[in-house]
Design an enzyme around this catalytic site. Sequence first.
Site: not given
Length: 416
Positions: A200, A356, A386
Amino acid sequence: MDIATAILIIGFAALVAAFLLLVIGLVYSELMNSDIPRGVANSGKLHMVHGLFVGLAIAGRILHRLGICHQVNFIRWFVACFLTRLRPVPAGLRVKDLKFSEVPVRLYQPTAVCGGLRRGLVYFHGGGWVLGSIDSVDEVCRHIAKESETTVVSVGYRLAPEHRYPAQLDDCEAALCHFLSVAEAEFGVDANRVAVGGDSTGANMAAALCQRLARTQVGRLPFPRAQVLVYPTLQMADFNLPSYQQNHAVPVLFRGRVAFYFLQYLNGDVSLCQDLLEGIHVPTELKPSYKEWLSPSNLPPECVARGFTERPAAEYDGEVYHAVKAGLEHEVSPLLADDAVIQKTPPTFILTCEYDVLRDDGILYRKRLLDLKKDVTWRHVADGFHGMMNFFNHSWLTFPSAAYVVDSVVDYMRTL
């Protein structure tokens, strides 16, 4: 018990009950705003996890407004105390907490006999530059280190809102450069086989750091052998890509939260969230380049199959741009770097998840790298969402598909 004491106890119990009812009501309202498609892995468990995280956020918000503690500090405390479990170090691994150039790190060293110098991975955790810690990715780093026979360095960089950009990236650079300078002498690691990576926003910093080092560290230290990007966030220019539209309400990362985290990283002015989502912060003269790099036509056809509506161009607002202009630079938005900068990046591993909001960031970055004849390995989790890596080997919070994500990194590290 006298009457006064009884009244106090009853009053306190009523306040607690009212607080819990308020939290439950707000959690229910928030849950109704989520949208978990049928194709998501373990959707029932994801509903439950999302409810827990929403409850934490709401309880923290109430405590913040009451002046008891900051919402972020409450969430960090709760996660550290109740959702993070550090198990005994397994056989075959040595774990140490150290400091590299005053930056906290955790070092994971395989103990198996090695015929030569080992490979290395410097890892940056995710969490929107606000949350996450060395502890939150401990299981992931242990597994990567042991299964790929790699020395892993997990970096505990400073967080927002206490610290803003570029503090986080500076910490990552300092830790990496320190490790590269002592890798062989102190840790038996080949400095020419050290990759950088993260998940991320950690992946964002890994990509940004490779671009920074390509400009500033030429000849001083070995360049990263590879960049490992797990569902990376890579640009702050367009929050209306197909993945943002299709997955805008899929936990654990909603579309609006991405803008929120970028603003926390940059300046803390979250009143600009809607402006970012609408795109009024992008100058007119930059739009042609961004359109070329971020066009949905650059995506595989299946990425548009679940629906996409081309939004009309937003009217530019110079005040908003000047408040967030650092976010459009390549050290915050690596996907928006010029070809000459991306051309200097190392071989790349990219993992994306179908459900995501950041899916298209990773896929579009892959496209730019391939157009420049760069070496790219891509893995896509068809039922993934995610943040699923954070649920690797975490007791009742474990999602089976998370093992695929972590093992994909293991497989790639073995190739270096």
